[in-house]
Scaffold this active site. Structure first.
Site, PDB file in Angstrom:
ATOM      1  N   HIS A   1      51.854 -70.631  25.328  1.00 43.75           N
ATOM      2  CA  HIS A   1      51.440 -71.818  25.645  1.00 43.75           C
ATOM      3  C   HIS A   1      50.346 -72.173  24.236  1.00 43.75           C
ATOM      4  O   HIS A   1      50.358 -73.268  23.899  1.00 43.75           O
ATOM      5  CB  HIS A   1      50.567 -72.007  26.980  1.00 43.75           C
TER       6      HIS A   1
ATOM      7  N   GLU B   1      52.129 -73.209  21.458  1.00 41.56           N
ATOM      8  CA  GLU B   1      52.691 -74.598  21.521  1.00 41.56           C
ATOM      9  C   GLU B   1      51.597 -75.497  21.065  1.00 41.56           C
ATOM     10  O   GLU B   1      51.790 -76.534  20.448  1.00 41.56           O
ATOM     11  CB  GLU B   1      52.918 -74.939  23.082  1.00 41.56           C
ATOM     12  N   HIS B   2      50.458 -75.039  21.283  1.00 43.09           N
ATOM     13  CA  HIS B   2      49.094 -75.998  20.818  1.00 43.09           C
ATOM     14  C   HIS B   2      49.095 -75.696  19.274  1.00 43.09           C
ATOM     15  O   HIS B   2      48.865 -76.560  18.621  1.00 43.09           O
ATOM     16  CB  HIS B   2      47.915 -75.502  21.536  1.00 43.09           C
TER      17      HIS B   2
ATOM     18  N   GLU C   1      40.994 -76.274  29.030  1.00 43.02           N
ATOM     19  CA  GLU C   1      41.981 -76.495  29.826  1.00 43.02           C
ATOM     20  C   GLU C   1      42.189 -75.657  31.008  1.00 43.02           C
ATOM     21  O   GLU C   1      42.442 -76.026  32.368  1.00 43.02           O
ATOM     22  CB  GLU C   1      43.274 -76.490  29.081  1.00 43.02           C
TER      23      GLU C   1
END
Length: 407
Positions: free
Chosen positions: A46, A49-50, A126
């Site tokens: 993840h 991905e950022h 997040e």
């Protein structure tokens, strides 16, 4: 018609020409998700991905955003437990620009130290946001119960502890292992041209796999029943109940989706009608299916005040016991079939939906059923198959997670 072309390096290009639209959706799918991480890597898929949006050798993060805004396009990404997708939707004449930017991000991201530190804080926020939302957090706690010793039970976002260890070296090492050409599918749908497909092949069809490249391996973890209760000062108690179910390649998959709709997948479902409409015990009550390449789960979620929690749980139990004892009705079966057909066909009205469907089908199934074939498979759902699933799933011992005030 869906066409699959395999490039010389193993990258697969899945294309679907839809001539009556003026848009193109393109996605770079990678067979890399959180379930393929080691415990120390938890969350890195993840995080990557950022980071692919944080600047390349020729474009800053701001320039990437501005280029898509300037042409009225959309660009985004997501990470799941089994794969990652970087995607864009643009007008058809901007298709080559969109795929060239995605390729620039994919191959030339800098992973600058200052950007890593900045994005680390963003992802940390997040994580905190997810933990602050009990209706989200309860599902994370549930998966930790189900698979306590497997990556499937760990959060996609990772933890504050693992996040703190990520740097450029770890990012590049992970990508060298998991971003090899045999793990990549480019899915494109819309008013595409031969020139666009040639551009995709030119950009993605010739890079070589790292010596560290590996193919994702399944772990076949065993479903673990149990219960976790997290006490928090909230107005409601949030409950998630999960049963072991079938994997995504199981022939009964369409039947499983239909059964979910009957139990709690929509407003006419048994749980919605019994818990909310008939008894007024909860505002939010639903069920969903989670199916992966090797395992699956069927989950029910509901939230209620402390005073009504026990009655809500009793009503859920009674509803499931009634299903086990009596099965479903012919009317429920026919309604579920029509609901599935309607949602499937209506869900394919945009190019993004076609791109998503084709990308998943190639990554998971290596098979692309036509719309008519899917509709025929839905029509073939039988009462016998549904009742077999009810017995197989609902008689198993569940895993339960509860977040809320003391009760």
């Amino acid at each position: 018609m869906v066409t699959v072309t395999t490039c010389q390096n193993g990258v697969r290009i899945v294309s679907e020409h839809i001539p009556h639209v003026r848009s193109i959706s393109v996605g770079v799918w990678v067979n890399a998700g959180s379930r393929y991480e080691t415990p120390e890597e938890n969350g890195i898929t993840h995080f990557i991905e950022h980071m692919l949006f944080k600047g390349t050798a020729t474009r800053s993060a701001r320039q990437i955003a501005e280029e898509f805004d300037r042409i009225g396009g959309e660009i985004n990404a997501f990470t799941s437990k089994e794969n990652t997708c970087y995607f864009a939707k643009v007008l058809d004449h901007h298709g080559e620009l969109a795929i060239s930017i995605l390729a620039d991000m994919f191959f030339n991201s800098l992973f600058a130290a200052e950007e890593i530190e900045r994005e680390r804080q963003v992802v940390l926020e997040e994580i905190y946001m997810s933990e602050d939302a009990p209706d989200d957090d309860v599902h994370e706690k549930l998966w930790a119960v189900i698979y306590p010793n497997d990556a499937l039970g760990r959060p996609i976002l990772g933890t504050a502890e693992t996040l703190a260890t990520f740097d450029g070296e770890k990012i590049r090492a992970y990508m060298a292992k998991h971003y090899g050409p045999k793990n990549v599918v480019i899915s494109v749908a819309g008013n595409i041209t031969d020139e666009l497909l040639a551009t995709i092949d030119q950009l993605f069809g010739h890079y070589e796999a790292s010596k560290q490249a590996i193919e994702a391996e399944l772990t076949y973890p065993e479903f673990t029943p149990g219960e976790i209760v997290k006490t928090r000062d909230t107005e409601q108690a949030h409950v998630a109940i999960s049963f072991p179910a079938i994997n995504v390649k199981d022939p009964a998959m369409y039947s499983f989706v239909a059964l979910n709709n009957i139990i709690g997948g929509n407003m006419s479902s048994r749980l919605f009608q019994e818990v909310r409409e008939e008894r007024g015990l909860a505002y939010s009550i639903f069920s969903y299916q989670s199916s992966y390449a090797d395992v699956g789960a069927f989950t029910i979620y509901g939230s209620a005040s402390k005073q009504q929690l026990s009655q809500m749980q009793h009503t859920i139990d009674a509803t499931l016991l009634d299903l086990v004892a009596e099965g479903i009705t012919e009317t429920e079966l026919e309604n579920a079939k029509e609901q599935l057909k309607g949602s499937f066909v209506l869900g394919l009205e945009g190019t993004e939906a076609h791109m998503n469907r084709n990308g998943v089908n190639e990554l998971v199934h290596q098979n692309h059923r036509s719309v008519d074939e899917v509709l025929a498979a839905i029509d073939a759902i039988s009462m016998d198959i549904i009742n077999e699933l009810i017995t197989k799933i609902l008689l198993a011992e569940p895993a339960i997670a509860i977040i809320g005030p003391e009760y």
